[in-house]
Write a protein that holds these residues in place. Structure first.
Motif, mmCIF file in Angstrom:
data_model
loop_
_atom_site.group_PDB
_atom_site.id
_atom_site.type_symbol
_atom_site.label_atom_id
_atom_site.label_comp_id
_atom_site.label_asym_id
_atom_site.label_seq_id
_atom_site.Cartn_x
_atom_site.Cartn_y
_atom_site.Cartn_z
ATOM 1 N N SER A 64 11.019 4.210 8.400
ATOM 2 C CA SER A 64 9.829 3.601 9.004
ATOM 3 C C SER A 64 9.481 4.299 10.308
ATOM 4 C CB SER A 64 10.079 2.113 9.253
ATOM 5 O OG SER A 64 11.138 1.930 10.180
ATOM 6 N N LEU A 65 8.205 4.272 10.661
ATOM 7 C CA LEU A 65 7.757 4.934 11.880
ATOM 8 C C LEU A 65 8.423 4.344 13.114
ATOM 9 C CD1 LEU A 65 3.915 5.357 11.219
ATOM 10 C CD2 LEU A 65 5.705 7.098 11.066
ATOM 11 N N SER A 66 8.689 3.048 13.103
ATOM 12 C CA SER A 66 9.303 2.414 14.272
ATOM 13 C C SER A 66 10.745 2.865 14.480
ATOM 14 C CB SER A 66 9.249 0.894 14.134
ATOM 15 O OG SER A 66 9.936 0.472 12.971
ATOM 16 N N ARG A 67 11.431 3.301 13.412
ATOM 17 C CA ARG A 67 12.819 3.735 13.526
ATOM 18 C C ARG A 67 12.960 5.254 13.532
ATOM 19 N NH1 ARG A 67 16.443 -0.316 9.677
ATOM 20 N NH2 ARG A 67 15.868 -2.264 10.723
ATOM 21 N N GLN B 20 0.841 -1.186 0.000
ATOM 22 C CA GLN B 20 0.000 0.000 0.000
ATOM 23 C C GLN B 20 0.879 1.240 0.000
ATOM 24 O OE1 GLN B 20 -2.997 0.276 3.014
ATOM 25 N NE2 GLN B 20 -4.019 -1.628 2.443
ATOM 26 N N LYS B 21 0.311 2.357 -0.395
ATOM 27 C CA LYS B 21 1.050 3.614 -0.435
ATOM 28 C C LYS B 21 1.596 3.938 0.947
ATOM 29 C CE LYS B 21 0.647 8.403 -2.013
ATOM 30 N NZ LYS B 21 -0.273 9.432 -2.543
ATOM 31 N N GLN B 22 2.872 4.348 0.982
ATOM 32 C CA GLN B 22 3.619 4.721 2.184
ATOM 33 C C GLN B 22 4.041 3.511 3.021
ATOM 34 O OE1 GLN B 22 0.813 8.171 3.533
ATOM 35 N NE2 GLN B 22 2.882 8.824 4.089
ATOM 36 N N PHE B 23 3.813 2.285 2.538
ATOM 37 C CA PHE B 23 4.283 1.091 3.233
ATOM 38 C C PHE B 23 5.376 0.428 2.397
ATOM 39 C CE2 PHE B 23 0.274 1.818 5.260
ATOM 40 C CZ PHE B 23 0.419 1.330 6.560
ATOM 41 N N ALA B 24 6.337 -0.179 3.090
ATOM 42 C CA ALA B 24 7.440 -0.853 2.398
ATOM 43 C C ALA B 24 8.149 -1.776 3.377
ATOM 44 C CB ALA B 24 8.411 0.165 1.807
ATOM 45 N N VAL B 25 9.138 -2.535 2.851
ATOM 46 C CA VAL B 25 9.941 -3.419 3.697
ATOM 47 C C VAL B 25 10.776 -2.570 4.648
ATOM 48 C CG1 VAL B 25 11.751 -5.165 3.721
ATOM 49 C CG2 VAL B 25 10.046 -5.171 1.905
ATOM 50 N N VAL C 65 9.643 -23.536 3.758
ATOM 51 C CA VAL C 65 10.310 -22.660 4.724
ATOM 52 C C VAL C 65 9.337 -21.584 5.198
ATOM 53 C CG1 VAL C 65 12.636 -23.007 3.804
ATOM 54 C CG2 VAL C 65 11.186 -21.208 2.846
ATOM 55 N N GLN C 66 9.661 -20.996 6.331
ATOM 56 C CA GLN C 66 8.874 -19.886 6.848
ATOM 57 C C GLN C 66 9.533 -18.579 6.413
ATOM 58 O OE1 GLN C 66 8.753 -19.603 11.106
ATOM 59 N NE2 GLN C 66 7.043 -18.170 11.143
ATOM 60 N N VAL C 67 8.741 -17.671 5.854
ATOM 61 C CA VAL C 67 9.253 -16.388 5.368
ATOM 62 C C VAL C 67 8.605 -15.258 6.156
ATOM 63 C CG1 VAL C 67 9.420 -14.832 3.394
ATOM 64 C CG2 VAL C 67 9.656 -17.292 3.055
ATOM 65 N N ILE C 68 9.440 -14.386 6.720
ATOM 66 C CA ILE C 68 8.954 -13.228 7.475
ATOM 67 C C ILE C 68 9.470 -11.963 6.787
ATOM 68 C CG2 ILE C 68 8.918 -12.023 9.686
ATOM 69 C CD1 ILE C 68 9.446 -14.722 11.035
ATOM 70 N N ILE C 69 8.552 -11.138 6.314
ATOM 71 C CA ILE C 69 8.906 -9.871 5.658
ATOM 72 C C ILE C 69 8.397 -8.739 6.545
ATOM 73 C CG2 ILE C 69 8.702 -8.482 3.574
ATOM 74 C CD1 ILE C 69 7.984 -10.986 2.034
ATOM 75 N N PRO C 70 9.299 -8.033 7.248
ATOM 76 C CA PRO C 70 8.859 -6.919 8.100
ATOM 77 C C PRO C 70 8.370 -5.750 7.255
ATOM 78 C CG PRO C 70 11.250 -7.050 8.061
ATOM 79 C CD PRO C 70 10.750 -8.238 7.308
ATOM 80 N N VAL C 71 7.174 -5.270 7.537
ATOM 81 C CA VAL C 71 6.562 -4.178 6.776
ATOM 82 C C VAL C 71 6.135 -3.088 7.752
ATOM 83 C CG1 VAL C 71 4.668 -3.531 5.236
ATOM 84 C CG2 VAL C 71 5.786 -5.754 4.970
ATOM 85 N N ASP C 72 6.377 -1.842 7.383
ATOM 86 C CA ASP C 72 6.008 -0.723 8.241
ATOM 87 C C ASP C 72 5.627 0.469 7.375
ATOM 88 O OD1 ASP C 72 5.527 0.817 10.456
ATOM 89 O OD2 ASP C 72 7.572 0.740 11.253
ATOM 90 N N GLU C 73 4.955 1.434 8.007
ATOM 91 C CA GLU C 73 4.611 2.677 7.313
ATOM 92 C C GLU C 73 5.830 3.595 7.324
ATOM 93 O OE1 GLU C 73 1.164 6.180 7.340
ATOM 94 O OE2 GLU C 73 1.183 4.601 8.864
ATOM 95 N N PHE C 74 6.051 4.288 6.206
ATOM 96 C CA PHE C 74 7.216 5.167 6.079
ATOM 97 C C PHE C 74 6.782 6.628 6.050
ATOM 98 C CE2 PHE C 74 9.257 1.281 5.364
ATOM 99 C CZ PHE C 74 10.619 1.454 5.303
ATOM 100 N N THR C 75 7.654 7.468 6.600
ATOM 101 C CA THR C 75 7.406 8.909 6.604
ATOM 102 C C THR C 75 8.724 9.633 6.388
ATOM 103 O OG1 THR C 75 6.373 10.720 7.842
ATOM 104 C CG2 THR C 75 7.731 9.188 9.090
ATOM 105 N N GLU C 76 8.666 10.940 6.127
ATOM 106 C CA GLU C 76 9.881 11.716 5.858
ATOM 107 C C GLU C 76 10.448 12.326 7.138
ATOM 108 O OE1 GLU C 76 9.384 14.646 2.848
ATOM 109 O OE2 GLU C 76 9.128 13.191 1.230
ATOM 110 N N LYS C 77 11.761 12.454 7.130
ATOM 111 C CA LYS C 77 12.457 13.124 8.226
ATOM 112 C C LYS C 77 13.624 13.902 7.643
ATOM 113 C CE LYS C 77 14.361 12.418 12.845
ATOM 114 N NZ LYS C 77 14.565 11.452 13.957
#
Length: 314
Positions: A258-261, A150-155, A216-228
């Motif tokens: 990402s918002l978490s970082r 979705q828009k503004q979301f990425a790995v 295999v198990q695949v985990i792709i971390p996804v988060d919303e991104f913003t500008e800084k």
């Protein structure tokens, strides 16, 4: 040209005749197709109970001519469908010899087929195999994916594959060619959260090559991104002068994270340089700024200014 005129009674009799003839033909065809007849089709072989201590390679194609006793209807439908269930061949006897006799497994093979048809012969009747020492090797898993967000979301981090390595066993010469093993394609769209999925590995196309595990198990971390935006000091390289000043001494770097970082992003994670050799050897009047260190999973949007001024006091 003479035209034969029939009376109503004659036309009725003629109609009854052709109707009876058509019914007779249909009945003959139905009776003929209902009788059991032998016919031959080509079918793919599927192996089971492969030897665990011996690597093998089939010396003939993986398809055979199968003679089946069935009704004409079954033959007709088999030709129309164009596909059939593979013949399952037991390779247990390869533990102590290098061939398998299919005629000795006709009852077992016939029991695995659907319908009331009967397998009466297989050509070739004997399958021969070439053997070599079995080698076990671990190779990394290669993920094939087609994921849209979705828009503004990425790995937002490294993709995790569990296990990251799988075990491949087979002939020594064949394993030398294998450096990784691919998964089936993981296709997702409109993703706005972390993906945690079980993905199958591509199956082995060779009967003497085995892989473990099969998925295999695949985990792709996804988060919303913003500008800084941060102010980053510019480091001057290839500077042989004792007194050089640059203007400005810091540049503004706008990037997405990402918002978490977001709270952890600071100027120490970036490094910007300007090369004085561009003035010395190429006559640049201003020096372009280059970012040589950027945090992972960040994308630079703009640098202000992109070029800096400098003064050299000799």
């Amino acid at each position: 040209m003479a035209i034969v005129k029939l009376s109503a009674t004659e036309r009725r009799r003629l109609s009854v005749f052709f109707t009876c003839l058509a019914l007779a033909v249909v009945a003959w065809i139905f009776t003929t197709l209902s009788d059991p007849i032998p016919y031959t089709i080509r079918e793919v072989l599927l192996f089971k109970n492969a030897p665990q201590k011996r690597a093998f390679h089939s010396l003939q194609p993986d398809t055979v001519n199968v003679t089946i006793r069935g009704t004409g209807w079954q033959m007709l439908f088999s030709k129309m469908n164009g596909d059939s269930k593979p013949l399952t061949v037991d390779l247990r006897t390869l533990e102590n010899r290098n061939y398998v006799v299919l005629s000795s497994q006709l009852k077992q093979i016939d029991a695995g087929k659907e319908g009331i048809s009967q397998v009466i012969a297989i050509d070739p009747d004997t399958l021969y195999f070439d053997f070599s020492n079995r080698l076990v090797k671990k190779v990394p898993v290669q993920l094939l994916s087609g994921v849209s967000y979705q828009k503004q979301f990425a790995v937002s981090g490294n993709i995790t594959i569990k296990p990251a390595y799988i075990t491949v066993s087979g002939p020594v010469e064949r394993l030398k060619e294998i450096t990784s093993w691919k998964t089936d394609s993981l296709k997702l769209s409109g993703i706005n959260e972390t993906v945690n999925a079980r993905v199958n590995l591509q199956p082995s196309s060779e009967g003497n090559l085995n892989i473990y595990p099969k998925s295999v198990q695949v985990i792709i971390p996804v988060d919303e991104f913003t500008e800084k935006t941060l102010e980053i000091p510019v480091k001057l390289i290839n500077n042989n002068y004792t007194d050089v000043k640059v203007f400005p001494q810091k540049i503004k770097v706008t990037f997405t994270t990402s918002l978490s970082r977001y709270p952890d992003m600071n100027e120490d994670l970036f490094e910007a340089i300007a090369d004085l050799d561009l003035w010395r050897y190429k006559g640049y009047s201003t020096l372009p700024v280059k970012l040589i260190r950027i945090p992972p999973f960040c994308k630079v949007v703009k640098i202000e200014p992109a070029n800096i001024d400098f003064i050299i006091k000799k």
